[in-house]
Design an enzyme around this catalytic site. Sequence first.
Site, PDB file in Angstrom:
ATOM      1  NE  ARG A   1      -2.479  -0.763   3.617  1.00 13.55           N
ATOM      2  CZ  ARG A   1      -3.195  -0.047   4.457  1.00 13.55           C
ATOM      3  NH1 ARG A   1      -4.373   0.427   4.090  1.00 13.55           N
ATOM      4  NH2 ARG A   1      -2.761   0.210   5.670  1.00 13.55           N
TER       5      ARG A   1
ATOM      6  CE  LYS B   1       2.763  -7.443   5.193  1.00 16.10           C
ATOM      7  NZ  LYS B   1       2.732  -5.985   5.130  1.00 16.10           N
TER       8      LYS B   1
ATOM      9  NE  ARG C   1       3.333  -0.668  12.155  1.00 13.80           N
ATOM     10  CZ  ARG C   1       2.720  -0.872  10.994  1.00 13.80           C
ATOM     11  NH1 ARG C   1       1.495  -1.373  10.978  1.00 13.80           N
ATOM     12  NH2 ARG C   1       3.296  -0.595   9.848  1.00 13.80           N
TER      13      ARG C   1
HETATM   14  P1  ATP Z   1       0.041  -1.551   7.109  1.00 11.56           P
HETATM   15  O1  ATP Z   1      -0.049  -1.932   8.555  1.00 11.56           O
HETATM   16  O2  ATP Z   1      -0.295  -0.157   6.834  1.00 11.56           O
HETATM   17  O3  ATP Z   1      -0.621  -2.540   6.213  1.00 11.56           O
HETATM   18  P2  ATP Z   1       2.514  -2.600   6.168  1.00 11.56           P
HETATM   19  O4  ATP Z   1       3.899  -2.192   6.538  1.00 11.56           O
HETATM   20  O5  ATP Z   1       2.102  -3.998   6.470  1.00 11.56           O
HETATM   21  O6  ATP Z   1       1.578  -1.578   6.847  1.00 11.56           O
HETATM   22  P3  ATP Z   1       1.782  -3.034   3.373  1.00 11.56           P
HETATM   23  O7  ATP Z   1       1.638  -2.001   2.329  1.00 11.56           O
HETATM   24  O8  ATP Z   1       0.609  -3.849   3.737  1.00 11.56           O
HETATM   25  O9  ATP Z   1       2.350  -2.281   4.630  1.00 11.56           O
HETATM   26  O10 ATP Z   1       2.949  -4.014   2.940  1.00 11.56           O
HETATM   27  C1  ATP Z   1       4.200  -3.524   2.513  1.00 11.56           C
HETATM   28  C2  ATP Z   1       5.225  -3.767   3.607  1.00 11.56           C
HETATM   29  O11 ATP Z   1       5.315  -5.157   3.879  1.00 11.56           O
HETATM   30  C3  ATP Z   1       6.628  -3.367   3.221  1.00 11.56           C
HETATM   31  O12 ATP Z   1       6.856  -2.017   3.534  1.00 11.56           O
HETATM   32  C4  ATP Z   1       7.522  -4.307   4.031  1.00 11.56           C
HETATM   33  O13 ATP Z   1       7.768  -3.811   5.303  1.00 11.56           O
HETATM   34  C5  ATP Z   1       6.653  -5.526   4.189  1.00 11.56           C
HETATM   35  N1  ATP Z   1       7.025  -6.595   3.245  1.00 11.56           N
HETATM   36  C6  ATP Z   1       7.492  -6.491   1.973  1.00 11.56           C
HETATM   37  N2  ATP Z   1       7.697  -7.693   1.436  1.00 11.56           N
HETATM   38  C7  ATP Z   1       7.348  -8.592   2.379  1.00 11.56           C
HETATM   39  C8  ATP Z   1       7.329 -10.005   2.436  1.00 11.56           C
HETATM   40  N3  ATP Z   1       7.704 -10.761   1.420  1.00 11.56           N
HETATM   41  N4  ATP Z   1       6.909 -10.577   3.590  1.00 11.56           N
HETATM   42  C9  ATP Z   1       6.510  -9.854   4.644  1.00 11.56           C
HETATM   43  N5  ATP Z   1       6.500  -8.512   4.656  1.00 11.56           N
HETATM   44  C10 ATP Z   1       6.912  -7.895   3.547  1.00 11.56           C
END
Ligand code: ATP
Length: 327
Positions: free
Chosen positions: A121, A186, A322
């Site tokens: 995002r 994640k 968070r």
């Molecule tokens: P939000 O809580 O706003 O969703 P988020 O950091 O999870 O925040 P997203 O846009 O959902 O943001 O996902 C992108 C983020 O996920 C990246 O900035 C990175 O930190 C993380 N990311 C990127 N690639 C991977 C992966 N393969 N596995 C897990 N996390 C990843």
Amino acid sequence: MRPLTFTVLRLLADGEFHSGEDLAHKLDISRATIWNALKEMDEAGLDLYKIRGRGYRLAEPLQWLDRTKIASALGAQANRFNLELIDCADSTNTLLMQKAALGAVPGSVIAAELQTHGRGRRGRSWYSNLGGALTFSLLWRFNQGVGLLSGLSLAVGVALLRALKSLGVDGMALKWPNDVLHHNCKLAGILIEVQGDVLGPSLAVIGIGINFKLSEQAKKLIGQPATDLYSVTGILPERNLALGCMLGHLAQVLDTFAVRGFGGLRAEWVEHHVYHNKNVRIMLPDNAADEGMVTGVDNEGALLLKTRGGERRYSTGEISLREGRSL
Ligand code: ATP
């Protein structure tokens, strides 16, 4: 990565040694061309051994996407999907959005062996490595207007959890609005892009990235706790079976969503929300923040928060969530 690099990698996929001479002979090119093609492998995140006298060997065998295996995992639902398997894409979502504009049919899927500029995002990146992830996008069309699709990323989370469970992977949680977690790390991300009229019809391109075995290179780039199915289960699930299973569950969930909206999936989503009844901190786009206890989500997928100032509702979009302190 060039098509030739993929061709060479297909010959190396068994994880055995192959001499440069043998590879060159099979492809009718020079050994120097083989070496140049393999030098481009960096962005794929694969480890390659080159041993004098023996040739090249991948650190681990590679499992390729296979249309027949995916269709067999889908069974009777296979005819609902139009699968396109490609070696390399900047972003499967970008590609499918372009195809959607040209009239791609609902159920169109693009799955890429390697996604070089995967998107999260708000311009964030999604990192993956060849053979160590599933990165795919699915096009779905709805009679509803775009406004009614706000709970879609949550609905997709439910489909992924159901699919993982049916693959024998338990203990997953969801984080509002779009993440799949295991013990706060994640495992998968969801990116939904929508197009259409306020009153409908509309379409959504549903992008999913799920980690099977992250490379060291990808882990370094991610910048937040992340995990993969290999770490969670101790085995590397068959990617084709997993993709078929995910698409099957997505179709079922999207059918429910089309008829009943997110309301039809809300209870199941809340049951798996990692922050349900927990204190959280909400980051708003203008750098403002709010704190409170998560009491649920509503039928539009908006987060409900009990704050000092009363009950508040936050819709998906430019907001991040968070873990917070107690109020
Ligand atoms: P939000 O809580 O706003 O969703 P988020 O950091 O999870 O925040 P997203 O846009 O959902 O943001 O996902 C992108 C983020 O996920 C990246 O900035 C990175 O930190 C993380 N990311 C990127 N690639 C991977 C992966 N393969 N596995 C897990 N996390 C990843």
